[in-house]
Design a protein around this motif. Structure first.
Motif, PDB file in Angstrom:
ATOM      1  N   ARG A  45      70.313 109.156  39.532  1.00 58.27           N
ATOM      2  CA  ARG A  45      70.199 110.711  39.625  1.00 58.27           C
ATOM      3  C   ARG A  45      68.767 110.750  40.279  1.00 58.27           C
ATOM      4  N   ASP A  49      73.844 111.878  40.687  1.00 58.55           N
ATOM      5  CA  ASP A  49      73.424 113.253  40.415  1.00 58.55           C
ATOM      6  C   ASP A  49      72.332 113.526  41.053  1.00 58.55           C
ATOM      7  N   ASN A  91      64.756 114.826  35.838  1.00 53.71           N
ATOM      8  CA  ASN A  91      64.698 113.435  35.620  1.00 53.71           C
ATOM      9  C   ASN A  91      64.700 113.227  33.840  1.00 53.71           C
TER      10      ASN A  91
END
Length: 441
Positions: free
Chosen positions: A28, A76, A164
């Protein structure tokens, strides 16, 4: 012979799998300020090297003893710095090579992170952007020459977590950061549709904003209220229900002392009073008195508003706590802005996770918060606002025995609907002793 070959291939595959001990489970990336943070979730602690390339800009990460069969197409990724993450030819059959394609130059800082709570081993890459694109929240400026009406009431809306920091994760995989942003956007729309109000968002997308940065954004926007939206979680699925939080007195005292030490920000909090007390031997005492009064007012306002929010939320969801709770929460530490934190439910509870994934339910939660905010500011509109000017022109009538809305509408020559709208009434019923705002026609 064929059987021997098949057996040899199987043994080789098993040996390779045993050798490649580590695996990448997910990737991500999200922007935060002047950098984008890329996180690789791993099965075990990584052994790695990395280097950068140009034309085009890329970051190459070599992971030893790691399988290279993870699906990086499902990474992501948000923001415009990281274009995509892909596999490339590894150093050897027991390694993985990850290529991070960048849209422009960025200086990497790579470090491993040990397991913590729900998170396992991670390899974190901070990409310091050469041309960061900040999401700036504009300050509210009133030009009296071009705008003759009073200013708007400014509501700072804080969607918890982001980027995050996913926040709590439900059993079905729901991220708190997505739920809170959705509710915040519903609330933003409702505030902006209300004449005399304006919404300011601490974040408008899936990126992280520091906890201390959030009240700072509210202050720079001259907000009259900061409301932070979250979803609770617990280690078991049992707990459920919403709650509303305000700053604890202990944290309030700590923050007051912190602000007093930062003398360069006195003028920001004290306004014109800062000029009066500057270069005075008793500056600290006067500053402490004024700041203390400001914080007392903010905390009292926060508690009053939180009670109204709880009352409205009860019409949408059950409450885990039926009265305002106090805690040491960083996002509530602005000494000059009333601030509350709303836990909309337990995302760890399967039923509430299901509810929070329902858009109509999220909008109802936003409506309940908006109704509470509207009720509160109708009663105590900030000085200099359109609502304060309207209230000064209105009459306050205390209901007596035998009086009804239709009788009051006839007496004051206004419509029943106008009285109901001014007092946020959902029915035609009034109670003896109830104070009603009667708008002047």
């Amino acid at each position: 012979m064929l059987r021997v070959i098949i057996l040899t291939i199987c043994v080789w595959c098993l040996a390779s799998a045993a050798w490649a001990q580590n695996q990448i489970s997910s990737v991500r990336a999200a922007p935060s300020g002047d950098r984008t943070r890329l996180v690789l979730d791993l099965k075990s602690a990584p052994e790695y090297t990395y280097f950068s390339l140009e034309s085009p800009y890329r970051l190459v990460i070599d992971l030893a003893d790691t399988g290279n069969n993870s699906d990086l197409s499902k990474a992501d990724i948000s923001g415009d710095l990281v274009r995509r993450v892909r596999h490339s030819t590894p150093k050897n059959e027991n390694a993985a090579r990850i290529v991070v394609e960048l849209s422009r130059k960025a200086a990497p800082s790579v470090f491993p992170v040990e397991p913590d709570g729900p998170y396992g081993h991670r390899l974190v890459v901070d990409l310091i952007d050469s041309k960061p694109t900040y999401t700036q929240t504009p300050s509210v400026v009133l030009d009296s020459k071009n705008n003759s009406r009073d200013r708007d009431i400014i509501i700072a809306i804080d969607a918890g977590h982001g980027g995050n920091d996913p926040g709590s994760i439900g059993r079905a995989g729901t991220y708190e950061k997505h739920i809170t942003l959705s509710i915040a956007k519903y609330l933003e729309d409702k505030v902006n549709a209300q004449p005399g109000m304006r919404a300011i968002m601490t974040r408008t997308g899936d990126y992280y904003v520091g906890l201390n940065k959030r009240p700072e954004i509210a202050r720079k926007s001259k907000a009259d209220l900061l409301i932070s939206i979250h979803a609770d979680a617990f280690t078991t699925a049992g707990p459920r229900g919403g709650s509303v939080w305000v700053l604890s007195m202990r944290r309030a005292d700590t923050e007051l002392g912190r602000w007093l030490e930062r003398t360069e920000q006195h003028s920001e909090l004290l306004g014109g009073a800062a000029e009066v007390i500057s270069d005075n031997a008793s500056e600290r005492y006067l500053a402490e008195t004024i700041l203390g009064l400001s914080m007392d007012h903010s905390m009292a306002s926060s508690y009053d508003l939180s009670q109204k929010v709880i009352k409205e939320l009860k019409g949408v969801t059950r409450m885990h706590k039926s009265s305002p709770q106090a805690a040491s929460l960083a996002v509530l530490t602005a000494p000059d802005i009333p601030s509350i934190l709303v836990e909309t439910g337990f995302i760890s509870n399967p039923q509430e996770e299901k509810n929070l994934n329902w858009s109509d339910y999220r909008e109802r939660l936003a409506s309940s918060m908006f109704n509470a905010i509207k009720t509160y500011f109708r009663q105590v509109p900030p000085d200099g606002t359109l609502w304060a000017a309207e209230k000064s022109r209105n009459l306050i009538h205390k209901v007596r025995r035998g009086e009804s809305l239709s009788l009051l509408a006839q007496r004051y020559n206004v419509k029943i609907s106008t009285i109901k709208a001014a007092n946020n009434l959902n029915s035609d019923t009034v109670q003896i002793g109830q104070e009603l705002t009667i708008p002047r026609t």
